[in-house]
Structures are given as C-alpha cells and as structure tokens.
Design an enzyme around this catalytic site. Structure first.
Site, short mmCIF file in Angstrom:
data_model
loop_
_atom_site.label_atom_id
_atom_site.label_comp_id
_atom_site.label_asym_id
_atom_site.label_seq_id
_atom_site.Cartn_x
_atom_site.Cartn_y
_atom_site.Cartn_z
N HIS A 1 13.87 -26.42 18.87
CA HIS A 1 13.30 -27.19 17.59
C HIS A 1 13.35 -28.47 17.66
CE1 HIS A 1 12.84 -27.32 13.06
NE2 HIS A 1 13.89 -28.35 13.01
N GLN B 1 11.54 -35.09 26.34
CA GLN B 1 12.80 -34.62 26.56
C GLN B 1 13.05 -33.03 26.41
OE1 GLN B 1 15.17 -36.60 27.84
NE2 GLN B 1 13.62 -38.07 27.97
C1 GAR Z 1 7.14 -28.61 20.01
O1 GAR Z 1 7.67 -29.84 19.59
C2 GAR Z 1 8.79 -27.78 19.45
O2 GAR Z 1 9.81 -28.32 19.30
C3 GAR Z 1 8.07 -27.47 18.00
O3 GAR Z 1 6.66 -27.53 18.22
C4 GAR Z 1 6.02 -28.15 19.16
C5 GAR Z 1 5.54 -27.11 19.98
O4 GAR Z 1 4.60 -27.87 21.16
N1 GAR Z 1 8.69 -26.19 17.49
C6 GAR Z 1 8.77 -25.99 16.13
O5 GAR Z 1 8.48 -26.96 15.33
C7 GAR Z 1 9.31 -24.66 15.91
N2 GAR Z 1 9.60 -24.78 14.41
P1 GAR Z 1 4.28 -27.18 22.34
O6 GAR Z 1 3.35 -26.09 21.99
O7 GAR Z 1 3.40 -28.20 23.18
O8 GAR Z 1 5.40 -26.62 23.13
#
Ligand code: GAR
Length: 207
Positions: free
Chosen positions: A109, A173
């Site tokens: 998260h 990060q």
């Molecule tokens: C990431 O920043 C993750 O932490 C967030 O969505 C993004 C996905 O990026 N997750 C949430 O907000 C969950 N509630 P990615 O598809 O490139 O990994």
C-alpha cells in the site's frame, strides 16, 4: 519450491520487481501465475514475455463481489499457491476471500499505514503536510489496508512535490520493499502473533 500467485490490475511494476528478484536471487519459489481483473492490464505482457502463466478474471462479468471473488479464488487455487501477492490489485476483497488466504496473502500500500488507507494516498500526504511518506507491506485482513505490517519504507516529502513526483519517489522504494518482504515469507522468516509480525525488520513507528 513454493508457488506464488500475483494479482494485478494495471501497470504491474511491483509484480515485475518481484519476478525479477525471484529470478536474479534464485528464490526457492516460482511465480506460478499472474492474474488480473482487467484484460488490458499492462503487466500481463511482461508476465507472458517471461514465460509466466497469465489469466484474466474480469470483475465486470460477475454480478456481485462474492461471485467475482469465488471465481477468482477458483483460478488462483488452480495454481496451488503458498502465497498470494497483491500488487496494485485494485479490488476490495470479500471477507470469505480474505479468510481463504489468511496468513498467506500480502499487499503493498502506498502510504505509511496507518496513515492514509484507501485511494489517493499521495494527494492525502501532501494535503496533510507530512514531511515523510512511504509504503507498507502488510498481511491482508478483512479491514481494508489494516493487516499486520511486515515492513515499511519512508521517503521525504520535498518542497514543490506534486502527487506525481511523490508517487514516483515512493514507487522506486516499493520496488525494493516488496521483493524483500515476499522473500522473507518464502524463506519462512515471518510469523504473526496477536496481530503483529515477527520477522527480520520491525515496522518503523508511524508518525
Ligand atoms: C503501487 O503504488 C501500489 O502500492 C498501489 O498501486 C500501485 C500499483 O503500481 N496499490 C494500491 O494503491 C493498493 N490499494 P504497479 O501496478 O506498477 O505495481
């Protein structure tokens, strides 16, 4: 050899970081499948290109959350997962689904929980005037973004930051934090007792 199933909804950069670390560090695990609730999730291309099984379970095909989660669980269980990794999986999960994978489902998260559960975390951190922001890996429990914390990483909020610049600093990060936490699980280094995780890193105190 442990089986990992990764759930995504979009870009999949955290999934990619986990896949790359598993390969580079030769984890005793295999990424059994990458599953998305959206057929257009970009991350599916990376997974397929790396020889990983992919599947799409479109949430819009199901009338209720319960029906979607049941269909999703059936596909997941086809890969006999030891661990389910939520990597930008943007669906609220039903209690039955969470219970099914209790103790073996992780989420990342983009905030220093308990600050800013839910959506738009970067905007919220800026609006609150916090000097630090970050990301959290936690076990998934029924309450959204509230499970036992495995590890956190903090980044500074800099003058002139926008939600985009801050999100990019956090995401970089996340790509270190998440593979490391998943590896701890795979290596049986994490235990949960009374809602607290015991493992190699103690979660940093919230601000
Ligand atoms: C990431 O920043 C993750 O932490 C967030 O969505 C993004 C996905 O990026 N997750 C949430 O907000 C969950 N509630 P990615 O598809 O490139 O990994």
């Amino acid at each position: 050899m442990k089986n990992i199933v990764i759930l995504i909804s979009g870009r999949g950069s955290n999934m990619e970081a986990v896949v790359r670390a598993a390969q580079a560090e030769q984890w005793p695990a295999r990424i059994a499948a990458v599953i998305s609730n959206r057929a257009d999730a970009k991350g599916l291309e990376f997974a397929a290109a790396h020889g990983i099984a992919t599947a799409v379970v479109p949430n819009k095909d199901y009338p209720t959350r319960e029906a979607f989660d049941a269909a999703l669980a059936e596909v997941i269980d086809g890969y006999a997962p030891d661990l389910v990794v939520l990597a930008g999986f943007m669906r609220i999960l039903t209690p039955a689904f969470v219970e099914r994978y209790a103790g073996r489902m992780l989420n990342i998260h983009p905030s220093l929980l308990p600050h800013f559960p839910g959506l738009h975390t970067h905007e919220a951190a800026l609006a609150a005037g916090h000097a630090e922001h970050g990301a959290t890996v936690h076990f998934v429990t029924a309450e959204l973004d509230h499970g036992p914390v495995v590890d956190q990483v903090a980044v500074p909020v800099l003058p002139g930051d926008t939600a985009q610049t801050l999100a990019a600093r956090v995401l970089e990060q996340e790509h270190v934090l998440y593979p490391r936490a998943v590896r701890w699980f795979i290596e049986d280094k994490l235990t949960v007792e009374e809602g607290r995780v015991h493992g190699p890193h103690h979660p940093r105190p919230a601000h």
